[in-house]
Design a protein around this motif. Structure first.
Motif, PDB file in Angstrom:
ATOM      1  N   GLU A 169       0.838  -1.204   0.000  1.00  0.00           N
ATOM      2  CA  GLU A 169       0.000   0.000   0.000  1.00  0.00           C
ATOM      3  C   GLU A 169       0.874   1.255   0.000  1.00  0.00           C
ATOM      4  N   MET A 170       1.935   1.233   0.785  1.00  0.00           N
ATOM      5  CA  MET A 170       2.853   2.374   0.834  1.00  0.00           C
ATOM      6  C   MET A 170       3.533   2.593  -0.510  1.00  0.00           C
ATOM      7  N   MET A 171       3.990   1.508  -1.132  1.00  0.00           N
ATOM      8  CA  MET A 171       4.648   1.607  -2.422  1.00  0.00           C
ATOM      9  C   MET A 171       3.708   2.192  -3.472  1.00  0.00           C
ATOM     10  N   LYS A 172       2.473   1.744  -3.466  1.00  0.00           N
ATOM     11  CA  LYS A 172       1.482   2.246  -4.423  1.00  0.00           C
ATOM     12  C   LYS A 172       1.223   3.733  -4.204  1.00  0.00           C
ATOM     13  N   ALA A 173       1.082   4.145  -2.936  1.00  0.00           N
ATOM     14  CA  ALA A 173       0.803   5.540  -2.615  1.00  0.00           C
ATOM     15  C   ALA A 173       1.977   6.444  -2.995  1.00  0.00           C
ATOM     16  N   THR A 175       4.361   5.828  -5.240  1.00  0.00           N
ATOM     17  CA  THR A 175       4.523   5.862  -6.696  1.00  0.00           C
ATOM     18  C   THR A 175       3.486   6.788  -7.327  1.00  0.00           C
ATOM     19  N   GLN A 176       2.259   6.746  -6.821  1.00  0.00           N
ATOM     20  CA  GLN A 176       1.219   7.653  -7.317  1.00  0.00           C
ATOM     21  C   GLN A 176       1.606   9.102  -7.052  1.00  0.00           C
ATOM     22  N   LEU A 177       2.113   9.378  -5.838  1.00  0.00           N
ATOM     23  CA  LEU A 177       2.530  10.729  -5.476  1.00  0.00           C
ATOM     24  C   LEU A 177       3.664  11.200  -6.376  1.00  0.00           C
ATOM     25  N   SER A 178       4.667  10.345  -6.585  1.00  0.00           N
ATOM     26  CA  SER A 178       5.796  10.668  -7.449  1.00  0.00           C
ATOM     27  C   SER A 178       5.329  10.979  -8.864  1.00  0.00           C
ATOM     28  N   SER A 179       4.436  10.162  -9.359  1.00  0.00           N
ATOM     29  CA  SER A 179       3.911  10.347 -10.712  1.00  0.00           C
ATOM     30  C   SER A 179       3.110  11.640 -10.816  1.00  0.00           C
TER      31      SER A 179
END
Length: 380
Positions: A169-173, A175-179
């Motif tokens: 969940e942290m990785m997904k969040a 990566t979304q923020l970075s993108s």
């Protein structure tokens, strides 16, 4: 619009087309209306809560009626900022902004002393230079109430999901923020503000967390090098300095508990109380310095963090409060020295040491930078 069409819908600021519906929702949010009623008319609200809320709701509807876009909403915010600046600052100045391109999109990374006022003062400078205001990164830990999230997203804030705990969940969040940050700067073009680390620098030591820079790279690591990412995001370090920190004693008390080996647990609304104290408390002279855009010539987050620190610390405007705390008393009156000491009269001795050290730290950081620069010159 579904998440496939708008992959950032749950974190991005609201768009102009969404403003009307969000304002209507806020107008009918009884908790928000009650909070405003309690703040503006406490005596009336105590005895006649229903009637007071009705009057407040009418006033809100009248003010909301002139708002059709995010820019309209920010014009209202600017009016509140003007009043706040008049009441809580003695002077507000800026430097370095003349080196920015008026239509440029920048990733402003600043030191973090105040939850709300750091990006607010940066925005104030851009607003008065007729430049586009920034999109503001804000942690979801400050957005526990839906109406608070709505107000912040109307003011061009986007959400950092700090509450995510499971690794996937942290990785997904992240990566979304970075993108989203990359998309906002490169495709959508408004500038962005983000603090150099999570949490305020309560000890006055402005240091960039390399983990922040790693996050920026997460969505780009398969597309370009770290140095190319730095150049692509157009990173500009920003130094924000306050003569007085309205939350200085509260920070010192918290740090003293931790220094003594204790466990400090925040109260439920402590972050909100810190926001209110930062907005309403006296700040004295405030200065914002916009640094130079980083060139993207390093390949490691730790090295880039040092570059950012060098600018933020080196360009920090030292106020008399910093110099007094550091023992640099030349040309500073005895009266001002006594006034500064009186600020911490109610603290215990360990708390005083911590509070004064936080004011002194920017001075010693600059001394270290100058020493390193001199050493490098001698080596050449």
């Amino acid at each position: 619009m579904n998440s496939t069409q708008d992959p950032y819908s749950d974190i991005r600021p609201y768009k102009d087309t969404e403003v009307s519906a969000v304002l209507d929702s806020l107008l009918h949010n009884d908790e928000l209306v009650g909070a405003i009623s309690h703040y503006k008319f406490p005596r009336f609200y105590k005895w006649l809560p229903g009637a007071t809320k009705s009057v407040v709701r009418i006033g809100m509807a009248r003010q909301f009626g002139d708002i059709e876009t995010v820019r309209d909403f920010q014009a209202i915010v600017a009016g509140f900022m003007q009043k706040m600046i008049g009441r809580t600052t003695s002077n507000i100045t800026c430097s370095g902004i003349e080196n920015l391109q008026p239509d440029g999109a920048y990733l402003f990374i600043s030191n973090h002393r105040d939850i709300a006022m750091d990006p607010a003062f940066l925005n104030w400078m851009l607003y008065h230079k007729k430049m586009q205001t920034v999109r503001i990164a804000i942690g979801d830990n400050l957005l526990k109430k839906e109406y608070v999230a709505d107000l912040m997203r109307l003011n061009k804030s986007f959400i950092v999901k700090r509450s995510a705990k499971a690794p996937r969940e942290m990785m997904k969040a992240l990566t979304q923020l970075s993108s989203y940050i990359d998309y906002s700067l490169v495709s959508d073009e408004p500038s962005i503000w983000i603090a150099q680390r999570e949490g305020r620098a309560k000890d006055g030591d402005d240091k960039t967390d390399a983990a922040l820079l790693k996050m920026l790279y997460m969505s780009q690591r398969k597309l370009r090098s770290f140095a190319q990412m730095t150049q692509r995001l157009n990173i500009v370090p920003v130094s924000i300095s306050y003569e007085f920190d309205p939350c200085d004693t509260a920070k010192a008390k918290e740090m003293a508990v931790k220094a003594a080996g204790g466990s400090y647990v925040k109260s439920e609304f402590e972050d909100i109380e810190s926001i209110v104290a930062g907005i309403t408390g006296f700040k004295g002279d405030v200065h914002v310095h916009f640094g130079d855009a980083l060139e993207g010539n390093v390949e490691e987050p730790a090295a880039l963090a040092l570059q950012i620190d060098s600018q933020i610390q080196g360009n920090y405007k030292l106020h008399e409060s910093n110099l007094i705390a550091a023992g640099q008393l030349q040309n500073i009156s005895e009266q001002k020295q006594q006034q500064f000491a009186h600020r911490f009269a109610a603290l215990t001795e360990p708390q005083k040491v911590i509070a004064i050290s936080a004011y002194a730290k920017p001075y010693f950081n600059q001394q270290k930078i100058q020493c390193n620069d001199n050493q490098e010159s001698n080596d050449v």
